[in-house]
Design a protein around this motif. Structure first.
Motif, short mmCIF file in Angstrom:
data_model
loop_
_atom_site.label_atom_id
_atom_site.label_comp_id
_atom_site.label_asym_id
_atom_site.label_seq_id
_atom_site.Cartn_x
_atom_site.Cartn_y
_atom_site.Cartn_z
N VAL A 7 36.57 19.25 43.21
CA VAL A 7 35.63 20.09 42.46
C VAL A 7 34.61 20.70 43.41
CG1 VAL A 7 33.76 20.06 40.77
CG2 VAL A 7 35.91 18.90 40.26
N TYR A 8 34.16 19.91 44.38
CA TYR A 8 33.19 20.44 45.35
C TYR A 8 33.78 21.63 46.10
CZ TYR A 8 29.38 20.46 48.72
OH TYR A 8 28.29 20.84 49.48
N VAL A 25 34.15 29.46 45.37
CA VAL A 25 33.85 30.53 44.42
C VAL A 25 32.39 30.98 44.46
CG1 VAL A 25 35.65 29.68 42.87
CG2 VAL A 25 33.27 29.05 42.44
N ALA A 26 31.54 30.29 45.22
CA ALA A 26 30.10 30.53 45.18
C ALA A 26 29.74 32.00 45.39
CB ALA A 26 29.38 29.65 46.20
N HIS A 27 30.33 32.64 46.39
CA HIS A 27 29.94 34.01 46.75
C HIS A 27 30.37 35.03 45.70
CE1 HIS A 27 28.35 33.09 50.74
NE2 HIS A 27 29.32 32.19 50.82
N ASN A 28 31.41 34.71 44.94
CA ASN A 28 31.90 35.65 43.92
C ASN A 28 31.65 35.15 42.51
OD1 ASN A 28 33.45 37.73 45.61
ND2 ASN A 28 34.31 35.80 46.35
N TYR A 29 30.80 34.13 42.38
CA TYR A 29 30.61 33.46 41.10
C TYR A 29 30.11 34.42 40.02
CZ TYR A 29 29.34 29.71 37.87
OH TYR A 29 29.25 28.88 36.78
N ASP A 30 29.07 35.18 40.32
CA ASP A 30 28.49 36.09 39.32
C ASP A 30 29.46 37.23 38.96
OD1 ASP A 30 26.11 34.67 39.09
OD2 ASP A 30 25.15 35.76 40.72
N ILE A 31 30.12 37.77 39.97
CA ILE A 31 31.07 38.86 39.73
C ILE A 31 32.21 38.37 38.84
CG2 ILE A 31 32.75 40.41 40.81
CD1 ILE A 31 30.93 40.43 43.28
N MET A 32 32.72 37.17 39.15
CA MET A 32 33.83 36.63 38.36
C MET A 32 33.40 36.27 36.95
SD MET A 32 36.80 36.73 39.68
CE MET A 32 37.61 35.61 38.53
N ASN A 33 32.17 35.81 36.77
CA ASN A 33 31.69 35.53 35.42
C ASN A 33 31.71 36.78 34.56
OD1 ASN A 33 31.27 32.81 35.74
ND2 ASN A 33 29.07 32.95 36.08
N ILE A 61 43.07 35.38 33.89
CA ILE A 61 41.94 34.89 34.70
C ILE A 61 42.36 34.48 36.12
CG2 ILE A 61 40.27 32.99 34.90
CD1 ILE A 61 39.70 33.28 31.94
N PRO A 62 43.45 33.72 36.32
CA PRO A 62 43.84 33.41 37.70
C PRO A 62 44.17 34.67 38.52
CG PRO A 62 44.93 31.93 36.17
CD PRO A 62 44.30 33.00 35.34
N VAL A 63 44.74 35.67 37.86
CA VAL A 63 45.03 36.93 38.56
C VAL A 63 43.73 37.61 38.98
CG1 VAL A 63 46.05 39.22 38.34
CG2 VAL A 63 47.22 37.24 37.34
N LEU A 64 42.73 37.62 38.09
CA LEU A 64 41.42 38.17 38.45
C LEU A 64 40.83 37.41 39.63
CD1 LEU A 64 39.75 38.72 34.94
CD2 LEU A 64 40.49 40.49 36.54
N GLY A 65 41.00 36.09 39.61
CA GLY A 65 40.51 35.28 40.71
C GLY A 65 41.15 35.65 42.03
N GLU A 66 42.43 35.93 41.98
CA GLU A 66 43.15 36.32 43.21
C GLU A 66 42.73 37.71 43.68
OE1 GLU A 66 45.54 36.06 46.45
OE2 GLU A 66 45.10 34.45 45.01
N VAL A 67 42.62 38.64 42.74
CA VAL A 67 42.29 40.03 43.09
C VAL A 67 40.85 40.17 43.56
CG1 VAL A 67 42.01 42.37 42.16
CG2 VAL A 67 44.03 41.01 41.54
N ILE A 68 39.92 39.55 42.85
CA ILE A 68 38.49 39.73 43.16
C ILE A 68 38.00 38.77 44.23
CG2 ILE A 68 36.15 39.60 42.20
CD1 ILE A 68 37.32 40.51 39.52
N ALA A 69 38.43 37.50 44.11
CA ALA A 69 37.90 36.48 45.02
C ALA A 69 38.93 35.96 46.02
CB ALA A 69 37.35 35.31 44.20
N TRP A 79 43.36 32.12 43.71
CA TRP A 79 44.06 31.85 42.47
C TRP A 79 43.83 30.42 42.00
CZ3 TRP A 79 48.20 34.79 39.94
CH2 TRP A 79 48.86 34.08 38.93
N LYS A 80 43.95 29.45 42.92
CA LYS A 80 43.96 28.04 42.55
C LYS A 80 42.65 27.59 41.90
CE LYS A 80 47.38 26.41 45.90
NZ LYS A 80 47.62 25.49 47.03
N SER A 81 41.51 28.05 42.43
CA SER A 81 40.23 27.63 41.87
C SER A 81 40.08 28.06 40.42
CB SER A 81 39.07 28.20 42.70
OG SER A 81 39.03 27.61 43.98
N TYR A 82 40.52 29.27 40.12
CA TYR A 82 40.37 29.78 38.76
C TYR A 82 41.44 29.22 37.83
CZ TYR A 82 36.55 32.47 40.46
OH TYR A 82 35.32 32.81 41.00
N GLN A 83 42.58 28.83 38.39
CA GLN A 83 43.57 28.11 37.60
C GLN A 83 42.99 26.76 37.17
OE1 GLN A 83 46.58 29.24 36.63
NE2 GLN A 83 47.13 27.36 35.54
#
Length: 311
Positions: free
Chosen positions: A51-52, A58-66, A251-259, A262-266
């Motif tokens: 989890v850590y 994801v910290a640097h893209n956290y707001d964008i991904m939200n 959502i995992p696809v967005l995670g891959e494209v933006i940040a 994939w795995k963190s958002y999965q």
């Protein structure tokens, strides 16, 4: 006499060794206690580490991904939480797992808006004041612009805290905030310290939810309030199916494209499905001692706000 003594000592030594083996086995068993990391089964220690790393990634893209994942609706959910809280002057807030500061910033904004409203009301009651008197009134109020209120942001992830601190400086939040590295399951604060405890989209990531709830109860003052904003179970069957499709296929696809992750958002999607239902979580909150516990579903239960009081 010597021989019997040796036998006694040997017997005691064997007993001690036996106890040590039992204790070691028990310790090893505890260390290997299993829990879930999304849909995976892992040891409790491994979950904490995983989890850590997720939130470090994801910290640097956290707001964008939200914004991308919720189509901006997360802002409404957080605003609603503050409206339910209704902060008052002098209130001491602890926002746990609040690394990027979204709840704390809203808290500061709410207090500032109240202050401005009260200044205007006070001046309206004194229509005969001269301009110097009016100016002096504003200057006096400026000296205590938050009226004693303060927000402490506590997060176990130092990278999230660093991003949040940079964000606060960029947005001009220079007072009334403290940033503390700490574990929700073992908070670095005294008993009976805070008026309100908030945790938004964080409690499902702790290893022992009950322990985090106990810590929330401990650090709240008598009369203090617990507020938790978290993803929950959708109560509309049609929306639930669409939500599942969106969660697992988009959502995992967005995670891959933006940040590029994939795995963190999965994991984040899977962790939502493993979190207790609204009623189950309500029961957990009550079990640690909170009273007047209830919850409010938002967006048909996509998220829920649970509330309880330390009475």
């Amino acid at each position: 006499m010597a021989a019997p003594m040796r036998c006694i000592l040997r017997g005691r030594l064997c007993w001690v060794r036996g106890m040590w083996r039992c204790q070691k086995a028990a310790y090893t068993e505890d260390a290997r206690k299993e829990t879930h990391f999304g849909f995976q089964t892992v040891s409790e220690e491994e979950k904490g580490e995983k989890v850590y790393r997720v939130f470090e990634n994801v910290a640097h893209n956290y707001d964008i991904m939200n914004d991308a994942m919720s189509l901006g609706v997360h802002r409404f959910w957080k605003d609603w939480l503050l409206q339910l809280m209704k902060p008052t002057p002098g209130m001491q807030l602890l926002d746990v797992a609040g690394g990027t500061g979204d709840i704390a910033f809203r808290f500061i904004n709410y207090i500032r808006a109240q202050r401005e409203k009260w200044i205007r009301q006070e001046l309206k009651l004194q229509q005969d004041l001269s301009w110097p008197d009016i100016s002096k009134t504003y200057q006096n109020k400026e000296q205590s612009s938050l009226m004693g209120s303060r927000a402490v942001i506590c997060d176990i992830n130092k990278e999230m805290l660093r991003v949040g601190l940079q964000k606060s400086l960029r947005l001009g939040y220079s007072e009334g905030l403290s940033w503390v590295a700490g574990d929700a399951e073992e908070l670095p604060f005294d008993d009976d310290k805070f008026d309100v405890y908030t945790i938004a989209f964080g409690i499902r990531n702790v290893t022992h939810i009950e322990q985090a709830l106990q810590e929330a109860y401990r650090v709240l003052k008598p009369g203090g309030r617990f507020l938790c904003l978290e993803f929950s179970q959708v109560n509309n069957p049609m929306l639930s199916k669409l939500y599942d499709i969106y969660s697992f296929q988009v959502i995992p696809v967005l995670g891959e494209v933006i940040a590029g992750d994939w795995k963190s958002y999965q994991y984040l999607v899977e962790s939502i499905r493993r979190f207790p239902s609204q009623e189950e979580f309500k029961a957990l909150i009550e079990d640690v001692g909170f009273c007047k516990v209830n919850y409010h579903n938002l967006t048909n239960g996509v998220v829920a706000v649970h509330s309880g009081f330390k009475l």
